[in-house]
Design an enzyme around this catalytic site. Structure first.
Site, PDB file in Angstrom:
ATOM      1  N   GLY A 156     -31.502  39.012  39.441  1.00 46.13           N
ATOM      2  CA  GLY A 156     -32.244  40.014  40.216  1.00 46.13           C
ATOM      3  C   GLY A 156     -33.727  39.668  40.144  1.00 46.13           C
ATOM      4  O   GLY A 156     -34.098  38.513  39.949  1.00 46.13           O
ATOM      5  N   ARG A 157     -34.550  40.715  40.275  1.00 44.25           N
ATOM      6  CA  ARG A 157     -36.008  40.469  40.265  1.00 44.25           C
ATOM      7  C   ARG A 157     -36.459  39.729  39.011  1.00 44.25           C
ATOM      8  O   ARG A 157     -37.159  38.722  39.077  1.00 44.25           O
ATOM      9  CB  ARG A 157     -36.753  41.810  40.323  1.00 44.25           C
ATOM     10  CG  ARG A 157     -37.061  42.306  41.702  1.00 44.25           C
ATOM     11  CD  ARG A 157     -37.874  43.590  41.608  1.00 44.25           C
ATOM     12  NE  ARG A 157     -37.085  44.625  40.983  1.00 44.25           N
ATOM     13  CZ  ARG A 157     -36.478  45.615  41.647  1.00 44.25           C
ATOM     14  NH1 ARG A 157     -36.625  45.727  42.932  1.00 44.25           N
ATOM     15  NH2 ARG A 157     -35.746  46.509  41.019  1.00 44.25           N
ATOM     16  N   ILE A 158     -36.035  40.221  37.837  1.00 44.88           N
ATOM     17  CA  ILE A 158     -36.523  39.621  36.586  1.00 44.88           C
ATOM     18  C   ILE A 158     -35.855  38.266  36.359  1.00 44.88           C
ATOM     19  O   ILE A 158     -36.518  37.299  35.966  1.00 44.88           O
ATOM     20  CB  ILE A 158     -36.302  40.591  35.402  1.00 44.88           C
ATOM     21  CG1 ILE A 158     -37.114  41.881  35.628  1.00 44.88           C
ATOM     22  CG2 ILE A 158     -36.727  39.931  34.077  1.00 44.88           C
ATOM     23  CD1 ILE A 158     -36.850  42.998  34.637  1.00 44.88           C
ATOM     24  N   THR A 236     -33.391  40.500  26.844  1.00 46.24           N
ATOM     25  CA  THR A 236     -34.534  41.403  27.073  1.00 46.24           C
ATOM     26  C   THR A 236     -34.124  42.565  27.979  1.00 46.24           C
ATOM     27  O   THR A 236     -34.979  43.215  28.556  1.00 46.24           O
ATOM     28  CB  THR A 236     -35.715  40.656  27.751  1.00 46.24           C
ATOM     29  OG1 THR A 236     -35.218  40.012  28.940  1.00 46.24           O
ATOM     30  CG2 THR A 236     -36.342  39.629  26.839  1.00 46.24           C
ATOM     31  N   ARG A 238     -30.855  45.355  27.801  1.00 45.03           N
ATOM     32  CA  ARG A 238     -30.505  46.520  26.979  1.00 45.03           C
ATOM     33  C   ARG A 238     -29.598  46.024  25.854  1.00 45.03           C
ATOM     34  O   ARG A 238     -28.710  45.195  26.080  1.00 45.03           O
ATOM     35  CB  ARG A 238     -29.757  47.577  27.798  1.00 45.03           C
ATOM     36  CG  ARG A 238     -30.619  48.363  28.778  1.00 45.03           C
ATOM     37  CD  ARG A 238     -31.590  49.312  28.072  1.00 45.03           C
ATOM     38  NE  ARG A 238     -32.355  50.117  29.009  1.00 45.03           N
ATOM     39  CZ  ARG A 238     -33.551  49.774  29.515  1.00 45.03           C
ATOM     40  NH1 ARG A 238     -34.119  48.630  29.171  1.00 45.03           N
ATOM     41  NH2 ARG A 238     -34.176  50.591  30.334  1.00 45.03           N
ATOM     42  N   GLU A 267     -31.296  51.284  18.901  1.00 40.87           N
ATOM     43  CA  GLU A 267     -32.760  51.225  18.886  1.00 40.87           C
ATOM     44  C   GLU A 267     -33.272  52.572  18.427  1.00 40.87           C
ATOM     45  O   GLU A 267     -32.798  53.577  18.931  1.00 40.87           O
ATOM     46  CB  GLU A 267     -33.311  50.931  20.280  1.00 40.87           C
ATOM     47  CG  GLU A 267     -33.179  49.479  20.656  1.00 40.87           C
ATOM     48  CD  GLU A 267     -33.812  49.132  21.997  1.00 40.87           C
ATOM     49  OE1 GLU A 267     -34.653  49.902  22.480  1.00 40.87           O
ATOM     50  OE2 GLU A 267     -33.455  48.085  22.537  1.00 40.87           O
ATOM     51  N   HIS A 286     -38.516  45.977  21.596  1.00 39.74           N
ATOM     52  CA  HIS A 286     -38.447  46.434  22.998  1.00 39.74           C
ATOM     53  C   HIS A 286     -39.848  46.494  23.633  1.00 39.74           C
ATOM     54  O   HIS A 286     -40.319  47.564  24.026  1.00 39.74           O
ATOM     55  CB  HIS A 286     -37.748  47.805  23.092  1.00 39.74           C
ATOM     56  CG  HIS A 286     -37.138  48.053  24.451  1.00 39.74           C
ATOM     57  ND1 HIS A 286     -35.980  48.768  24.638  1.00 39.74           N
ATOM     58  CD2 HIS A 286     -37.545  47.682  25.685  1.00 39.74           C
ATOM     59  CE1 HIS A 286     -35.700  48.826  25.931  1.00 39.74           C
ATOM     60  NE2 HIS A 286     -36.642  48.167  26.595  1.00 39.74           N
TER      61      HIS A 286
END
Ligand code: GLV
Length: 321
Positions: A156-158, A236, A238, A267, A286
């Protein structure tokens, strides 16, 4: 009368000032997030909620808030903490902050990749513990990036922004991303393939899928076993995309060589978690989107979604349209 909102954390002024100017804002003052019960109470009677990924936003909370709640504005791109179907059924709009954190998150994925490949954290420890006596030809040898294969799970974008960085490092790029077309993948020099082949052939694997029922524990005992013993896993997205117990076992047994994580399950990760004792793991708390400019932009976007929503307007960045 100004619309009333609850803001569950002190966000950067770029966003908070906008919220304060446009709304009667009840702002949670502590660094620690409100407990669920407290959140439920503070949202009661409000027109809007600005929240973060730590806040559980479920149907019971929406009902407790009351029928006047028009918008939930999340200051994050991921929104797995929000029951989206429950919001949709109740006519509550949800906004998030896509795009503005793409580069910061891709930068951090790459920073983790380089740090793990070139053993940066071990090198720092080596000096601090007095082991640096001379230049040694065979100490702290890591892996190369150029010529190596990077597997991107989720283009996707990342994922695409990571691919662009990898091209600059002369890496071969494989990607697994069911909704991406081969043409879109080719634009970032990536070849689409199955998850199995990607895991089998990659020297480095980086995860960029959202957390949902399909992706929970996508990386598990079986999929880890498909990876090269020399491979490094970067996460990076979840924490629960990886079965962390299986990862711990795989790292201990040498099923894979290393991992670099910005996200964990749970977390925050307790300081005595055994995974922190492993020499071949790097974990940061995070911080994928944690650059000053990015957090300012996220706060602004979250404020704009909130303000539009409480005024009954379409959100600039809705989760659905
Ligand atoms: C951070 O993890 C985000 O989803 O924005």
């Amino acid at each position: 009368m100004l619309p009333s909102v609850f803001v569950s954390r002190i966000i950067p002024d770029a966003g908070l000032d906008r919220v304060k100017a446009a709304c009667a804002a009840d702002i949670w003052p502590d660094d620690m997030p409100p407990a669920y019960d407290v959140l439920v109470q503070r949202v009661r009677g409000k027109d809007g909620l600005l929240c973060t990924l730590n806040d559980r936003i479920d149907a019971a909370l929406m009902d407790a808030a009351g029928g006047q709640l028009k918008v939930i504005s999340q200051m994050a791109v991921g929104y797995d903490n929000i029951d989206v179907n429950a919001a949709r059924e109740r006519g509550i709009q949800i906004g998030n902050t896509p795009g503005v954190l793409t580069d910061a998150t891709a930068d951090l994925a790459f920073a983790l990749l380089l740090a793990a490949a070139r053993r940066i954290v071990e090198g720092v420890e080596y000096i601090k513990t007095g082991q640096w006596k001379t230049w040694l030809p065979k100490v702290l040898l890591g892996g190369d990036l150029s010529g190596a294969t990077l597997g991107i799970v989720g283009l996707g974008r990342i994922g695409k922004a990571v691919a662009r960085r990898a091209s600059g490092f002369d890496m071969r790029i494989l990607a697994h991303s069911p909704r991406c077309t081969p043409e879109a993948a080719a634009q970032v020099n990536a070849e689409l393939t199955s998850l199995e082949r990607l895991l089998h052939e990659s020297d480095y694997v980086t995860l960029h899928v959202p957390l949902n029922v399909q992706t929970r524990h996508l990386i598990n005992r079986e999929t880890l076993a498909l990876m090269k013993p020399s491979a490094i896993l970067v996460n990076t997205t979840r924490g629960p995309v990886v079965d962390q117990r299986a990862l711990y076992d795989a790292l201990r047994a040498g099923v894979i060589a290393g991992a670099a994580l910005d996200v964990t399950d749970p977390e925050p990760l307790p300081a005595d978690d055994p995974i922190l004792q492993l020499p071949n793991v790097i974990i940061v708390p995070h911080i994928g989107s944690a650059s000053q400019r990015t957090r300012d932009r996220m706060a602004t976007m979250a404020a704009e979604n909130l303000i539009a929503g409480v005024n009954g307007q379409p959100l600039p960045n809705p989760v659905w349209t």
